[in-house]
Design an enzyme around this catalytic site. Structure first.
Site, short mmCIF file in Angstrom:
data_model
loop_
_atom_site.label_atom_id
_atom_site.label_comp_id
_atom_site.label_asym_id
_atom_site.label_seq_id
_atom_site.Cartn_x
_atom_site.Cartn_y
_atom_site.Cartn_z
N MET A 144 -14.21 9.49 1.25
CA MET A 144 -14.20 10.82 1.83
C MET A 144 -14.16 10.64 3.34
O MET A 144 -15.04 10.00 3.92
CB MET A 144 -15.43 11.63 1.42
CG MET A 144 -15.40 13.06 1.97
SD MET A 144 -13.98 14.04 1.45
CE MET A 144 -14.38 14.34 -0.28
N LYS B 38 -7.48 3.95 2.50
CA LYS B 38 -6.11 3.45 2.55
C LYS B 38 -5.43 3.47 1.19
O LYS B 38 -4.25 3.79 1.08
CB LYS B 38 -6.08 2.04 3.15
CG LYS B 38 -6.56 1.98 4.60
CD LYS B 38 -6.27 0.65 5.25
CE LYS B 38 -4.81 0.52 5.59
NZ LYS B 38 -4.35 1.49 6.59
N GLY B 39 -6.18 3.14 0.14
CA GLY B 39 -5.58 3.15 -1.19
C GLY B 39 -5.20 4.55 -1.65
O GLY B 39 -4.06 4.79 -2.06
N GLU C 170 4.98 3.80 18.12
CA GLU C 170 6.07 4.57 18.70
C GLU C 170 7.33 3.73 18.93
O GLU C 170 8.39 4.26 19.26
CB GLU C 170 5.63 5.20 20.02
CG GLU C 170 5.24 4.19 21.09
CD GLU C 170 4.69 4.85 22.34
OE1 GLU C 170 4.63 4.16 23.36
OE2 GLU C 170 4.33 6.04 22.28
N ARG C 171 7.23 2.39 18.73
CA ARG C 171 8.40 1.52 18.86
C ARG C 171 9.08 1.26 17.52
O ARG C 171 10.00 0.44 17.43
CB ARG C 171 8.02 0.19 19.53
CG ARG C 171 7.34 0.38 20.87
CD ARG C 171 7.30 -0.87 21.72
NE ARG C 171 7.01 -2.10 21.01
CZ ARG C 171 5.80 -2.51 20.66
NH1 ARG C 171 4.73 -1.75 20.89
NH2 ARG C 171 5.63 -3.67 20.05
N ASP D 212 -2.27 13.87 15.08
CA ASP D 212 -3.31 13.07 14.43
C ASP D 212 -2.63 11.88 13.76
O ASP D 212 -1.87 12.06 12.82
CB ASP D 212 -4.07 13.92 13.41
CG ASP D 212 -5.24 13.19 12.76
OD1 ASP D 212 -5.39 11.98 12.99
OD2 ASP D 212 -6.00 13.84 12.03
N ALA E 266 -3.45 8.75 9.32
CA ALA E 266 -2.89 8.17 8.10
C ALA E 266 -1.42 7.80 8.23
O ALA E 266 -0.74 7.62 7.23
CB ALA E 266 -3.05 9.15 6.95
N ALA E 267 -0.95 7.62 9.45
CA ALA E 267 0.48 7.36 9.65
C ALA E 267 0.92 6.08 8.94
O ALA E 267 1.96 6.05 8.26
CB ALA E 267 0.80 7.28 11.13
N GLY E 268 0.15 5.01 9.09
CA GLY E 268 0.52 3.74 8.47
C GLY E 268 0.53 3.82 6.96
O GLY E 268 1.44 3.31 6.29
N ASP E 269 -0.48 4.48 6.38
CA ASP E 269 -0.54 4.62 4.93
C ASP E 269 0.58 5.51 4.41
O ASP E 269 1.13 5.28 3.32
CB ASP E 269 -1.89 5.21 4.51
CG ASP E 269 -3.04 4.28 4.85
OD1 ASP E 269 -2.84 3.06 4.85
OD2 ASP E 269 -4.15 4.79 5.13
N GLY F 139 -5.20 15.76 9.83
CA GLY F 139 -5.69 15.30 8.54
C GLY F 139 -5.02 14.01 8.11
O GLY F 139 -4.08 13.52 8.74
#
Length: 300
Positions: A12, A40-41, A215-216, A239, A242-245, A280
Protein backbone atom coordinates in the site's frame (compact mmCIF):
# COMPACT_ATOMS: atom_id res chain seq x y z
CA UNK A 1 -0.74 -16.53 -26.06
CA UNK A 2 -0.68 -12.93 -24.79
CA UNK A 3 -0.25 -13.90 -21.13
CA UNK A 4 1.98 -12.27 -18.52
CA UNK A 5 2.65 -13.59 -15.02
CA UNK A 6 4.19 -11.23 -12.48
CA UNK A 7 6.09 -12.63 -9.51
CA UNK A 8 6.84 -9.95 -6.95
CA UNK A 9 5.86 -7.37 -4.39
CA UNK A 10 2.65 -5.57 -3.58
CA UNK A 11 2.35 -2.68 -1.13
CA UNK A 12 0.00 0.00 0.00
CA UNK A 13 1.58 3.28 -1.11
CA UNK A 14 1.15 6.05 1.47
CA UNK A 15 1.80 9.16 -0.62
CA UNK A 16 2.33 12.72 0.65
CA UNK A 17 2.50 15.55 -1.90
CA UNK A 18 4.66 18.53 -0.90
CA UNK A 19 5.97 21.69 -2.61
CA UNK A 20 9.55 20.79 -1.64
CA UNK A 21 10.71 17.52 -0.04
CA UNK A 22 11.91 17.89 3.58
CA UNK A 23 15.60 17.66 4.42
CA UNK A 24 16.85 15.61 7.36
CA UNK A 25 15.29 16.91 10.58
CA UNK A 26 12.91 19.25 8.73
CA UNK A 27 9.09 19.32 8.89
CA UNK A 28 7.14 20.71 5.92
CA UNK A 29 3.46 21.21 5.12
CA UNK A 30 1.96 18.79 2.61
CA UNK A 31 -0.79 19.71 0.19
CA UNK A 32 -2.39 16.27 -0.23
CA UNK A 33 -2.26 12.65 0.94
CA UNK A 34 -3.38 9.46 -0.78
CA UNK A 35 -3.30 5.73 -0.17
CA UNK A 36 -2.81 3.85 -3.45
CA UNK A 37 -2.08 0.13 -3.90
CA UNK A 38 1.38 -0.29 -5.42
CA UNK A 39 4.67 -2.13 -5.06
CA UNK A 40 6.83 -2.87 -8.09
CA UNK A 41 5.22 -6.25 -8.71
CA UNK A 42 1.62 -5.09 -8.43
CA UNK A 43 2.42 -1.97 -10.46
CA UNK A 44 3.88 -4.03 -13.30
CA UNK A 45 0.91 -6.40 -13.21
CA UNK A 46 -1.62 -3.57 -13.39
CA UNK A 47 0.35 -1.86 -16.18
CA UNK A 48 0.47 -5.10 -18.18
CA UNK A 49 -3.24 -5.76 -17.69
CA UNK A 50 -4.19 -2.21 -18.66
CA UNK A 51 -1.95 -2.51 -21.72
CA UNK A 52 -4.03 -5.47 -22.88
CA UNK A 53 -2.28 -8.62 -21.66
CA UNK A 54 -3.97 -11.45 -19.79
CA UNK A 55 -2.16 -10.99 -16.48
CA UNK A 56 -1.64 -13.11 -13.35
CA UNK A 57 0.02 -12.06 -10.10
CA UNK A 58 2.01 -14.26 -7.70
CA UNK A 59 2.83 -12.65 -4.35
CA UNK A 60 1.70 -12.14 -0.75
CA UNK A 61 -0.50 -9.75 1.25
CA UNK A 62 -1.17 -9.55 4.97
CA UNK A 63 -4.34 -10.05 6.97
CA UNK A 64 -4.81 -6.29 7.47
CA UNK A 65 -7.17 -3.97 5.61
CA UNK A 66 -4.42 -2.97 3.19
CA UNK A 67 -4.21 -6.58 1.99
CA UNK A 68 -7.90 -6.60 1.08
CA UNK A 69 -7.56 -3.29 -0.77
CA UNK A 70 -4.52 -4.50 -2.72
CA UNK A 71 -6.30 -7.71 -3.76
CA UNK A 72 -9.44 -5.80 -4.77
CA UNK A 73 -7.43 -3.28 -6.79
CA UNK A 74 -5.56 -5.98 -8.69
CA UNK A 75 -8.76 -7.87 -9.43
CA UNK A 76 -10.55 -4.65 -10.35
CA UNK A 77 -8.01 -3.92 -13.07
CA UNK A 78 -8.34 -7.40 -14.54
CA UNK A 79 -5.38 -9.11 -12.87
CA UNK A 80 -5.91 -12.77 -11.92
CA UNK A 81 -5.12 -13.03 -8.17
CA UNK A 82 -5.27 -16.83 -7.83
CA UNK A 83 -1.53 -16.78 -7.03
CA UNK A 84 -1.81 -14.04 -4.38
CA UNK A 85 -1.42 -15.63 -0.93
CA UNK A 86 -2.66 -14.11 2.35
CA UNK A 87 -0.22 -14.50 5.26
CA UNK A 88 -0.58 -13.52 8.90
CA UNK A 89 0.55 -9.97 9.71
CA UNK A 90 0.90 -6.66 7.91
CA UNK A 91 0.94 -6.09 4.18
CA UNK A 92 3.90 -4.31 2.63
CA UNK A 93 3.87 -0.52 2.68
CA UNK A 94 5.72 2.20 0.77
CA UNK A 95 6.01 5.66 2.32
CA UNK A 96 6.39 8.15 -0.53
CA UNK A 97 7.02 11.90 -0.69
CA UNK A 98 6.37 13.58 -4.06
CA UNK A 99 7.44 17.20 -4.68
CA UNK A 100 6.05 19.73 -7.14
CA UNK A 101 8.70 18.81 -9.72
CA UNK A 102 7.35 15.25 -9.77
CA UNK A 103 10.44 13.81 -8.04
CA UNK A 104 9.95 11.29 -5.24
CA UNK A 105 11.67 9.59 -2.32
CA UNK A 106 10.45 6.23 -1.01
CA UNK A 107 10.81 4.06 2.10
CA UNK A 108 9.60 0.47 1.61
CA UNK A 109 8.63 -1.81 4.51
CA UNK A 110 8.42 -5.40 3.24
CA UNK A 111 5.68 -6.81 5.50
CA UNK A 112 4.05 -9.83 3.84
CA UNK A 113 6.36 -9.53 0.84
CA UNK A 114 9.12 -11.07 2.95
CA UNK A 115 7.24 -14.39 2.80
CA UNK A 116 7.34 -14.50 -1.03
CA UNK A 117 10.48 -16.63 -0.87
CA UNK A 118 9.31 -19.70 -2.81
CA UNK A 119 6.81 -20.94 -5.37
CA UNK A 120 4.30 -23.74 -4.99
CA UNK A 121 2.73 -25.99 -7.61
CA UNK A 122 -0.04 -23.53 -8.38
CA UNK A 123 2.42 -20.69 -8.94
CA UNK A 124 4.57 -22.88 -11.17
CA UNK A 125 1.49 -23.72 -13.23
CA UNK A 126 0.69 -20.04 -13.70
CA UNK A 127 4.25 -19.34 -14.78
CA UNK A 128 4.41 -22.36 -17.11
CA UNK A 129 1.29 -21.30 -19.03
CA UNK A 130 2.56 -17.74 -19.63
CA UNK A 131 4.34 -16.05 -22.51
CA UNK A 132 6.37 -13.83 -20.22
CA UNK A 133 7.38 -13.68 -16.53
CA UNK A 134 8.05 -10.26 -14.99
CA UNK A 135 10.06 -10.06 -11.74
CA UNK A 136 11.74 -7.48 -9.48
CA UNK A 137 13.85 -7.58 -6.30
CA UNK A 138 11.45 -6.31 -3.60
CA UNK A 139 10.88 -9.91 -2.48
CA UNK A 140 13.48 -12.44 -1.21
CA UNK A 141 16.02 -13.50 -3.81
CA UNK A 142 15.29 -17.18 -3.11
CA UNK A 143 11.78 -16.77 -4.46
CA UNK A 144 12.95 -14.79 -7.49
CA UNK A 145 15.44 -17.53 -8.34
CA UNK A 146 12.80 -20.26 -7.92
CA UNK A 147 10.38 -18.42 -10.22
CA UNK A 148 13.11 -17.85 -12.82
CA UNK A 149 14.06 -21.53 -12.70
CA UNK A 150 10.44 -22.57 -13.25
CA UNK A 151 10.09 -20.19 -16.19
CA UNK A 152 13.32 -21.41 -17.77
CA UNK A 153 12.22 -25.02 -17.39
CA UNK A 154 9.02 -24.28 -19.30
CA UNK A 155 10.51 -22.04 -21.98
CA UNK A 156 8.91 -18.85 -20.66
CA UNK A 157 10.61 -15.51 -21.33
CA UNK A 158 12.03 -13.99 -18.12
CA UNK A 159 12.14 -10.20 -17.71
CA UNK A 160 13.85 -8.93 -14.55
CA UNK A 161 13.87 -5.41 -13.14
CA UNK A 162 16.90 -5.41 -10.78
CA UNK A 163 15.44 -3.00 -8.23
CA UNK A 164 16.34 -2.33 -5.50
CA UNK A 165 19.81 -2.72 -7.02
CA UNK A 166 22.10 -5.39 -5.59
CA UNK A 167 24.77 -7.73 -6.96
CA UNK A 168 23.10 -10.74 -8.57
CA UNK A 169 24.36 -14.31 -8.82
CA UNK A 170 25.08 -15.79 -12.24
CA UNK A 171 22.73 -18.63 -11.31
CA UNK A 172 19.88 -16.11 -11.59
CA UNK A 173 21.20 -13.99 -14.46
CA UNK A 174 21.73 -17.11 -16.60
CA UNK A 175 17.95 -17.65 -16.54
CA UNK A 176 17.06 -14.02 -17.36
CA UNK A 177 16.26 -13.29 -21.01
CA UNK A 178 15.77 -9.51 -20.70
CA UNK A 179 17.22 -7.33 -17.93
CA UNK A 180 15.64 -3.88 -17.44
CA UNK A 181 17.65 -1.70 -15.02
CA UNK A 182 17.65 2.07 -14.84
CA UNK A 183 21.04 3.72 -15.28
CA UNK A 184 21.76 3.75 -11.52
CA UNK A 185 20.94 0.04 -11.21
CA UNK A 186 23.03 -0.73 -14.29
CA UNK A 187 25.99 1.09 -12.71
CA UNK A 188 25.60 -0.90 -9.46
CA UNK A 189 25.58 -4.18 -11.41
CA UNK A 190 28.52 -3.35 -13.68
CA UNK A 191 30.56 -0.52 -12.14
CA UNK A 192 30.07 1.36 -15.43
CA UNK A 193 28.54 4.86 -15.27
CA UNK A 194 28.28 5.07 -19.07
CA UNK A 195 25.04 3.28 -20.08
CA UNK A 196 26.51 2.04 -23.36
CA UNK A 197 29.41 0.41 -21.54
CA UNK A 198 26.97 -0.99 -18.98
CA UNK A 199 24.94 -2.61 -21.77
CA UNK A 200 28.08 -4.30 -23.10
CA UNK A 201 29.00 -5.56 -19.64
CA UNK A 202 25.51 -6.88 -18.88
CA UNK A 203 25.32 -8.76 -22.18
CA UNK A 204 28.00 -11.11 -20.83
CA UNK A 205 25.32 -12.40 -18.44
CA UNK A 206 21.95 -11.99 -20.25
CA UNK A 207 20.68 -12.15 -23.83
CA UNK A 208 19.02 -8.72 -23.93
CA UNK A 209 19.24 -5.48 -21.93
CA UNK A 210 17.12 -2.34 -21.78
CA UNK A 211 18.49 0.52 -19.67
CA UNK A 212 15.94 3.22 -18.86
CA UNK A 213 17.40 6.72 -18.89
CA UNK A 214 14.52 8.90 -17.68
CA UNK A 215 14.04 11.95 -19.86
CA UNK A 216 16.79 10.62 -22.20
CA UNK A 217 14.69 7.62 -23.20
CA UNK A 218 15.86 3.99 -23.25
CA UNK A 219 18.86 2.10 -24.60
CA UNK A 220 18.49 -1.48 -25.88
CA UNK A 221 21.11 -4.05 -26.78
CA UNK A 222 21.30 -7.79 -27.47
CA UNK A 223 24.03 -10.35 -28.02
CA UNK A 224 23.59 -10.36 -31.80
CA UNK A 225 24.89 -6.79 -31.88
CA UNK A 226 21.57 -4.96 -32.24
CA UNK A 227 21.46 -1.57 -30.52
CA UNK A 228 18.46 0.75 -30.30
CA UNK A 229 17.85 4.13 -28.71
CA UNK A 230 14.24 5.18 -28.19
CA UNK A 231 13.90 8.82 -27.09
CA UNK A 232 11.51 9.73 -24.30
CA UNK A 233 8.28 11.45 -25.27
CA UNK A 234 8.26 15.07 -24.06
CA UNK A 235 5.65 15.49 -21.33
CA UNK A 236 5.30 17.62 -18.21
CA UNK A 237 6.12 15.46 -15.18
CA UNK A 238 3.50 15.47 -12.43
CA UNK A 239 4.46 12.29 -10.56
CA UNK A 240 7.22 9.88 -11.65
CA UNK A 241 6.52 7.29 -8.92
CA UNK A 242 5.54 4.36 -11.16
CA UNK A 243 7.05 5.38 -14.49
CA UNK A 244 9.60 2.55 -14.57
CA UNK A 245 7.05 -0.10 -13.59
CA UNK A 246 4.58 1.22 -16.16
CA UNK A 247 7.27 0.96 -18.84
CA UNK A 248 8.10 -2.63 -17.89
CA UNK A 249 4.46 -3.73 -17.63
CA UNK A 250 3.55 -2.31 -21.03
CA UNK A 251 6.80 -3.66 -22.51
CA UNK A 252 6.02 -7.12 -21.15
CA UNK A 253 2.47 -6.99 -22.53
CA UNK A 254 3.79 -6.05 -25.98
CA UNK A 255 6.44 -8.78 -25.96
CA UNK A 256 3.89 -11.36 -24.79
CA UNK A 257 1.74 -10.25 -27.73
CA UNK A 258 4.71 -10.97 -30.04
CA UNK A 259 5.30 -7.35 -30.97
CA UNK A 260 8.75 -6.47 -32.32
CA UNK A 261 11.32 -5.17 -29.84
CA UNK A 262 11.15 -1.73 -31.47
CA UNK A 263 7.37 -1.56 -31.14
CA UNK A 264 7.46 -2.94 -27.59
CA UNK A 265 9.97 -0.28 -26.52
CA UNK A 266 7.82 2.48 -28.02
CA UNK A 267 4.67 1.15 -26.34
CA UNK A 268 6.47 0.96 -23.00
CA UNK A 269 7.84 4.48 -23.45
CA UNK A 270 4.41 5.85 -24.39
CA UNK A 271 2.82 4.21 -21.36
CA UNK A 272 5.49 5.68 -19.07
CA UNK A 273 5.02 9.14 -20.58
CA UNK A 274 1.27 9.02 -20.01
CA UNK A 275 1.75 7.83 -16.42
CA UNK A 276 4.09 10.64 -15.34
CA UNK A 277 1.57 13.21 -16.47
CA UNK A 278 -0.83 11.98 -13.75
CA UNK A 279 -0.69 11.64 -9.98
CA UNK A 280 -0.44 8.24 -8.33
CA UNK A 281 1.20 4.92 -9.11
CA UNK A 282 -1.19 2.22 -10.34
CA UNK A 283 -3.93 4.83 -10.76
CA UNK A 284 -1.82 6.72 -13.31
CA UNK A 285 -1.30 3.84 -15.75
CA UNK A 286 -2.83 4.09 -19.24
CA UNK A 287 -5.07 1.66 -21.09
CA UNK A 288 -4.13 -0.06 -24.33
CA UNK A 289 -6.42 2.35 -26.20
CA UNK A 290 -4.68 5.36 -24.63
CA UNK A 291 -1.26 4.00 -25.58
CA UNK A 292 -2.36 3.41 -29.19
CA UNK A 293 -3.89 6.88 -29.46
CA UNK A 294 -0.78 8.49 -28.00
CA UNK A 295 1.48 6.75 -30.53
CA UNK A 296 -0.86 7.53 -33.43
CA UNK A 297 -0.90 11.22 -32.48
CA UNK A 298 2.90 11.22 -32.19
CA UNK A 299 3.19 9.74 -35.69
CA UNK A 300 0.99 12.50 -37.20
Amino acid sequence: MNTVTVFGSCNMDLVAYVPVAPRSGETVHGRAFRTVPGGKGANQAIAAAKAGATTRFVGSVGTDGFGEQIRDTLAGTGVDTAGLRTVEGNSGTAHIVVDDEGANSIVVVAGANASTDRIDGEAEGLIASSSCLLMQLETPLEGVEAAAEAAAAHGVRVVLTPAPAEPLPESLLSKVDLLVPNEHEAAVLTGQEDPELAVEALLHSVEEVVITLGERGVLYGNRTGKRLRVPAFPVRAVDTTAAGDTFVGALGAALAGEESVERALREGSAAAALSIGREGASSSMPSAAEIREFLENDAN
